[in-house]
Design an enzyme around this catalytic site. Structure first.
Site, PDB file in Angstrom:
ATOM      1  N   ASP A   1       0.872  -1.186   0.000  1.00 29.20           N
ATOM      2  CA  ASP A   1       0.000   0.000   0.000  1.00 29.20           C
ATOM      3  C   ASP A   1       0.902   1.227   0.000  1.00 29.20           C
ATOM      4  O   ASP A   1       2.093   1.142   0.333  1.00 29.20           O
ATOM      5  CB  ASP A   1      -0.902   0.017   1.247  1.00 29.20           C
ATOM      6  CG  ASP A   1      -1.833   1.243   1.254  1.00 29.20           C
ATOM      7  OD1 ASP A   1      -2.378   1.590   0.189  1.00 29.20           O
ATOM      8  OD2 ASP A   1      -2.007   1.857   2.324  1.00 29.20           O
ATOM      9  N   SER A   2       0.317   2.361  -0.368  1.00 27.37           N
ATOM     10  CA  SER A   2       1.078   3.605  -0.309  1.00 27.37           C
ATOM     11  C   SER A   2       1.414   3.951   1.153  1.00 27.37           C
ATOM     12  O   SER A   2       2.318   4.731   1.395  1.00 27.37           O
ATOM     13  CB  SER A   2       0.263   4.736  -0.936  1.00 27.37           C
ATOM     14  OG  SER A   2      -0.988   4.825  -0.302  1.00 27.37           O
TER      15      SER A   2
ATOM     16  N   CYS B   1      -4.068  -1.418  -2.118  1.00 24.39           N
ATOM     17  CA  CYS B   1      -4.240   0.030  -2.304  1.00 24.39           C
ATOM     18  C   CYS B   1      -5.146   0.195  -3.515  1.00 24.39           C
ATOM     19  O   CYS B   1      -4.826  -0.296  -4.612  1.00 24.39           O
ATOM     20  CB  CYS B   1      -2.879   0.665  -2.560  1.00 24.39           C
ATOM     21  SG  CYS B   1      -2.955   2.409  -3.030  1.00 24.39           S
TER      22      CYS B   1
ATOM     23  N   GLU C   1      -4.626   9.411   8.528  1.00 24.79           N
ATOM     24  CA  GLU C   1      -3.175   9.386   8.794  1.00 24.79           C
ATOM     25  C   GLU C   1      -2.840  10.181  10.062  1.00 24.79           C
ATOM     26  O   GLU C   1      -1.859   9.900  10.736  1.00 24.79           O
ATOM     27  CB  GLU C   1      -2.409   9.979   7.609  1.00 24.79           C
ATOM     28  CG  GLU C   1      -2.472   9.151   6.338  1.00 24.79           C
ATOM     29  CD  GLU C   1      -1.415   8.057   6.277  1.00 24.79           C
ATOM     30  OE1 GLU C   1      -0.316   8.264   6.796  1.00 24.79           O
ATOM     31  OE2 GLU C   1      -1.712   6.995   5.704  1.00 24.79           O
TER      32      GLU C   1
ATOM     33  N   CYS D   1     -11.029   2.851  -0.697  1.00 25.49           N
ATOM     34  CA  CYS D   1      -9.688   3.266  -0.288  1.00 25.49           C
ATOM     35  C   CYS D   1      -9.397   2.479   0.983  1.00 25.49           C
ATOM     36  O   CYS D   1     -10.250   2.399   1.881  1.00 25.49           O
ATOM     37  CB  CYS D   1      -9.663   4.765  -0.004  1.00 25.49           C
ATOM     38  SG  CYS D   1      -8.108   5.325   0.744  1.00 25.49           S
TER      39      CYS D   1
ATOM     40  N   HIS E   1      -7.716   3.108   3.449  1.00 27.79           N
ATOM     41  CA  HIS E   1      -7.688   3.883   4.687  1.00 27.79           C
ATOM     42  C   HIS E   1      -9.078   3.977   5.330  1.00 27.79           C
ATOM     43  O   HIS E   1      -9.190   4.208   6.530  1.00 27.79           O
ATOM     44  CB  HIS E   1      -7.219   5.321   4.409  1.00 27.79           C
ATOM     45  CG  HIS E   1      -5.738   5.460   4.298  1.00 27.79           C
ATOM     46  ND1 HIS E   1      -5.025   4.905   3.267  1.00 27.79           N
ATOM     47  CD2 HIS E   1      -4.839   6.091   5.110  1.00 27.79           C
ATOM     48  CE1 HIS E   1      -3.743   5.213   3.437  1.00 27.79           C
ATOM     49  NE2 HIS E   1      -3.606   5.928   4.533  1.00 27.79           N
TER      50      HIS E   1
HETATM   51  N1  DGL Z   1      -4.695   3.569   0.611  1.00 29.92           N
HETATM   52  C1  DGL Z   1      -4.812   4.226  -0.663  1.00 29.92           C
HETATM   53  C2  DGL Z   1      -5.988   3.638  -1.436  1.00 29.92           C
HETATM   54  O1  DGL Z   1      -6.502   2.565  -1.089  1.00 29.92           O
HETATM   55  C3  DGL Z   1      -4.976   5.721  -0.567  1.00 29.92           C
HETATM   56  C4  DGL Z   1      -3.868   6.500   0.066  1.00 29.92           C
HETATM   57  C5  DGL Z   1      -3.128   7.414  -0.892  1.00 29.92           C
HETATM   58  O2  DGL Z   1      -3.699   8.362  -1.421  1.00 29.92           O
HETATM   59  O3  DGL Z   1      -1.946   7.134  -1.084  1.00 29.92           O
HETATM   60  O4  DGL Z   1      -6.411   4.215  -2.418  1.00 29.92           O
END
Ligand code: DGL
Length: 288
Positions: free
Chosen positions: A28-29, A91, A168, A206, A208
Site C-alpha cells: 500500500d502507499s 491500495c 493518517e 480506499c 484507509h
Molecule cells: N490507501 C490508498 C488507497 O486505497 C490511498 C492512500 C493514498 O492516497 O496514497 O487508495
C-alpha cells in the site's frame, strides 16, 4: 446479472507444497493496506507476509497515472526481491491505475482490491445501484464504474480527498472527521438522487477508510463494503487452486514490515490499522 469474475491464477513460481506457507507481498502507499493484512493473517496457515508501506511517497491518490505506476512498480519489485511469490495490491489507487503495469513488471500473480470489492458489492446490493468513495485518482480512473458495469451494477463514484490525511493523523473519532464524512456523504446522496439512482450499498474504495467505518455507519443507512475480507478470501482461493496452502500444522502466519519513511510513525499508526502491535519496522529507500 452475471457473476463477478476475478483474474485467473497463473504463476511460474507458486508450487504445490505442504511444508511451508507461501510468501505473500502486501503493498500500500501507506498504512491502509494493513486493514487487508489484518484480514489475511488468520486466513492462510504458515503464510509469511512481507508488507511494504510507501509512506515517503504517499499520498498516491493525488498523483498522475505515470507517477503512481512508477512508484507502484518499484514497490512491487522490492517485494519480489524480499522473496514474495504472490502480490496483493492492498491500495485502491495503485489497483485502479497501475495493476497492468505491475503485472507486466513481475513474474508472480498480482491481485488488486477493486474486483474483490465490486464482487462483494454484487452479493450485497439488491437495487444494483452502488456508491463508491475513493481518492481523486481512483475516481478519475473510473475503475469502479468499469468493474461494476461488468457485473451488472451501476456505480456512482465520489472523491473524498480529505479522508486519507484525517486517518493518517489518527483523527478517527474526531468531530471534525465526523463532519467531513457527513458533508461528503450527504453530497453523494444528493448526486445519486439527481441521477435517479436508488443506492443501497457503499463501497469503501480506499484502504484507509475502513478505520472510518463506525462514523460512516452512524451517518448513512447503506450497507458498507470493505474489500479486505473479500480480498483475503480470494487470495486463499487462488493459492488453494495451485495447492500452495499448507495444512494448519505449519503454524501461524508471520509478518515482516517495511516502510519508506518514519518507522516510529509506522509502528504507532500501523498498530491502529492492524489491530495489534507492530514490533519491528525496517526502513527502505526506494528513491523518488
Ligand atoms: N490507501 C490508498 C488507497 O486505497 C490511498 C492512500 C493514498 O492516497 O496514497 O487508495
Amino acid at each position: 446479472m452475471t457473476e463477478p469474475s476475478l483474474p485467473a491464477v497463473s504463476s511460474t513460481t507458486l508450487e504445490p507444497r505442504n511444508t511451508r506457507g507461501p510468501r505473500i507481498g502486501v503493498f500500500d502507499s501507506g498504512f491502509g493496506g494493513l486493514t487487508v493484512l489484518k484480514a489475511l493473517l488468520p486466513s492462510i496457515p504458515g503464510a509469511h507476509y512481507i508488507y511494504l508501506g510507501d509512506t515517503a511517497r504517499l499520498p498516491y491518490g493525488s498523483k498522475s497515472q505515470a507517477t503512481i505506476a512508477r512508484y507502484a512498480v518499484s514497490s512491487a519489485r522490492f517485494l519480489l526481491e524480499q522473496g514474495a511469490e504472490f502480490l496483493v495490491i492492498a491500495c485502491n489507487t495503485a489497483s485502479a491505475l497501475a495493476i497492468e503495469d505491475i503485472r507486466a513488471a513481475v513474474p508472480v500473480p498480482v491481485l488488486g482490491v477493486i474486483e474483490t470489492g465490486v464482487s462483494q458489492a454484487r452479493l450485497t446490493s439488491d437495487s444494483g445501484d452502488i456508491l463508491v468513495i475513493a481518492t481523486d485518482a481512483t475516481v478519475e480512473s473510473h475503475a469502479y464504474s468499469t468493474a461494476s458495469r461488468k457485473v451488472g451494477l451501476t456505480a456512482l463514484e465520489k472523491a473524498c480527498p480529505l479522508l486519507v490525511p484525517l486517518v493518517e493523523e489518527g483523527w478517527i473519532d474526531h468531530p471534525v472527521t465526523a463532519e467531513v464524512v457527513r458533508i461528503y456523504l450527504s453530497g453523494l446522496a444528493a448526486e445519486a438522487s439527481a441521477a435517479g439512482l436508488t443506492p443501497d450499498t457503499l463501497v469503501l474504495g480506499c484502504t484507509h477508510y475502513p478505520l472510518l467505518r463506525p462514523v460512516i455507519e452512524r451517518t448513512v443507512r447503506w450497507s458498507v463494503i470493505d474489500a479486505a475480507e473479500a480480498t483475503a478470501l480470494e487470495v486463499s482461493r487462488q493459492l488453494a487452486f495451485v495447492g500452495a496452502v499448507p495444512n494448519a500444522s505449519v503454524g501461524k502466519a508471520t509478518s515482516r514490515f517495511f516502510a519508506t519513511d518514519s518507522v516510529a510513525k509506522f509502528r504507532r499508526l500501523g498498530a491502529m490499522f492492524l489491530g495489534q502491535p507492530i514490533e519491528e519496522v525496517e526502513l527502505v529507500d526506494l528513491g523518488g
